[in-house]
Every structure is written in structure tokens, then in C-alpha cells.
Design a protein around this motif. Structure first.
Motif, short mmCIF file in Angstrom:
data_model
loop_
_atom_site.label_atom_id
_atom_site.label_comp_id
_atom_site.label_asym_id
_atom_site.label_seq_id
_atom_site.Cartn_x
_atom_site.Cartn_y
_atom_site.Cartn_z
N ILE A 1 9.87 18.10 0.72
CA ILE A 1 10.55 17.54 1.89
C ILE A 1 10.12 18.27 3.15
N GLY A 2 10.07 19.59 3.07
CA GLY A 2 9.64 20.36 4.23
C GLY A 2 8.22 20.06 4.66
N HIS A 3 7.35 19.87 3.69
CA HIS A 3 5.96 19.52 4.01
C HIS A 3 5.90 18.17 4.71
N ALA A 4 6.67 17.20 4.22
CA ALA A 4 6.66 15.87 4.81
C ALA A 4 7.27 15.87 6.21
N MET A 5 8.24 16.75 6.44
CA MET A 5 8.91 16.75 7.74
C MET A 5 8.18 17.59 8.80
N PHE A 6 7.60 18.71 8.39
CA PHE A 6 7.09 19.64 9.39
C PHE A 6 5.57 19.80 9.38
N VAL A 7 4.94 19.68 8.24
CA VAL A 7 3.48 19.84 8.20
C VAL A 7 2.79 18.52 8.52
N ARG A 8 3.20 17.47 7.84
CA ARG A 8 2.67 16.13 8.11
C ARG A 8 3.76 15.26 8.69
N ALA A 9 4.27 15.66 9.81
CA ALA A 9 5.38 14.96 10.44
C ALA A 9 4.94 13.58 10.91
N PRO A 10 5.82 12.60 10.76
CA PRO A 10 5.48 11.28 11.29
C PRO A 10 5.47 11.33 12.82
N VAL A 11 4.45 10.80 13.41
CA VAL A 11 4.32 10.81 14.87
C VAL A 11 4.11 9.39 15.35
N ASP A 12 4.48 9.17 16.61
CA ASP A 12 4.23 7.87 17.22
C ASP A 12 2.74 7.74 17.50
N SER A 13 2.27 6.51 17.45
CA SER A 13 0.87 6.29 17.79
C SER A 13 0.69 6.46 19.30
N MET B 1 0.84 -1.17 0.00
CA MET B 1 0.00 0.00 0.00
C MET B 1 0.90 1.25 0.00
N THR B 2 0.62 2.13 -0.88
CA THR B 2 1.42 3.35 -1.01
C THR B 2 0.89 4.40 -0.04
N GLY B 3 1.81 4.88 0.78
CA GLY B 3 1.44 5.90 1.76
C GLY B 3 1.92 7.28 1.32
N TYR B 4 1.66 8.25 2.17
CA TYR B 4 2.02 9.63 1.88
C TYR B 4 3.52 9.79 1.69
N TYR B 5 4.29 9.18 2.57
CA TYR B 5 5.74 9.35 2.51
C TYR B 5 6.35 8.63 1.31
N ASP B 6 5.74 7.55 0.87
CA ASP B 6 6.19 6.90 -0.36
C ASP B 6 5.97 7.82 -1.56
N LEU B 7 4.84 8.49 -1.58
CA LEU B 7 4.56 9.43 -2.67
C LEU B 7 5.54 10.60 -2.66
N VAL B 8 5.85 11.11 -1.47
CA VAL B 8 6.81 12.22 -1.38
C VAL B 8 8.16 11.78 -1.90
N LEU B 9 8.61 10.60 -1.51
CA LEU B 9 9.91 10.11 -1.99
C LEU B 9 9.91 9.92 -3.51
N GLY B 10 8.79 9.54 -4.07
CA GLY B 10 8.71 9.40 -5.52
C GLY B 10 8.62 10.73 -6.25
N LEU B 11 8.00 11.71 -5.61
CA LEU B 11 7.82 13.01 -6.26
C LEU B 11 9.08 13.87 -6.26
N ILE B 12 10.01 13.61 -5.36
CA ILE B 12 11.23 14.42 -5.30
C ILE B 12 12.01 14.35 -6.62
N PRO B 13 12.37 13.17 -7.12
CA PRO B 13 13.09 13.15 -8.40
C PRO B 13 12.22 13.56 -9.58
N VAL B 14 10.91 13.28 -9.49
CA VAL B 14 10.01 13.70 -10.56
C VAL B 14 9.97 15.23 -10.64
N ALA B 15 9.93 15.88 -9.48
CA ALA B 15 9.92 17.34 -9.46
C ALA B 15 11.23 17.89 -10.01
#
Length: 72
Positions: free
Chosen positions: A45-57, A1-15
């Protein structure tokens, strides 16, 4: 299943490649197109790190039976 962070990693070289390539084809010099495209990649990268930061459950809460045992 593709998650948000997988999409961000894929979009970096595409961008980087897609935007800089489009700008070069559009007539902007390569030395200007790459930094402009990198701003978008850094924004991703900034959006993935600071806006939708990964958090512990959140920790699991105690069930009602455990609280009843403490009261006994």
C-alpha cells in the motif's frame, strides 16, 4: 487491461492470506504470522501511495497555431 494499481489491490489479500498461511504451516504461531504478513501488505500500500503515486496528466500545451494568432 490490468494496471499497476489493480495488481496492488489483488496482492494485498494474497499477501495477507498466503504469507500468514505459509508462516503458520512453517510453525510460526498465528498471532505472530498475521502481523508479519500485514507488514508486507502495508508495504504494498505504501509503495502504491508514495513511490508510484497516481498523478494527474500534464495539461495539454497550446498548439503552434494558437501562439501565432496571439502574435498577430
Amino acid at each position: 487491461m490490468t494496471g499497476y494499481y489493480d495488481l496492488v489491490l489483488g496482492l494485498i489479500p494474497v499477501a495477507l492470506a498466503g504469507i500468514s498461511g505459509t508462516l503458520v504451516i512453517g510453525g510460526i504461531p498465528l498471532t505472530t504470522a498475521i502481523p508479519m504478513a500485514s507488514v508486507v501488505a502495508v508495504g504494498l500500500i505504501g509503495h502504491a501511495m508514495f513511490v508510484r503515486a497516481p498523478v494527474d496528466s500534464p495539461p495539454a500545451t497550446a498548439s503552434g497555431s494558437e501562439s501565432a494568432q496571439v502574435a498577430d
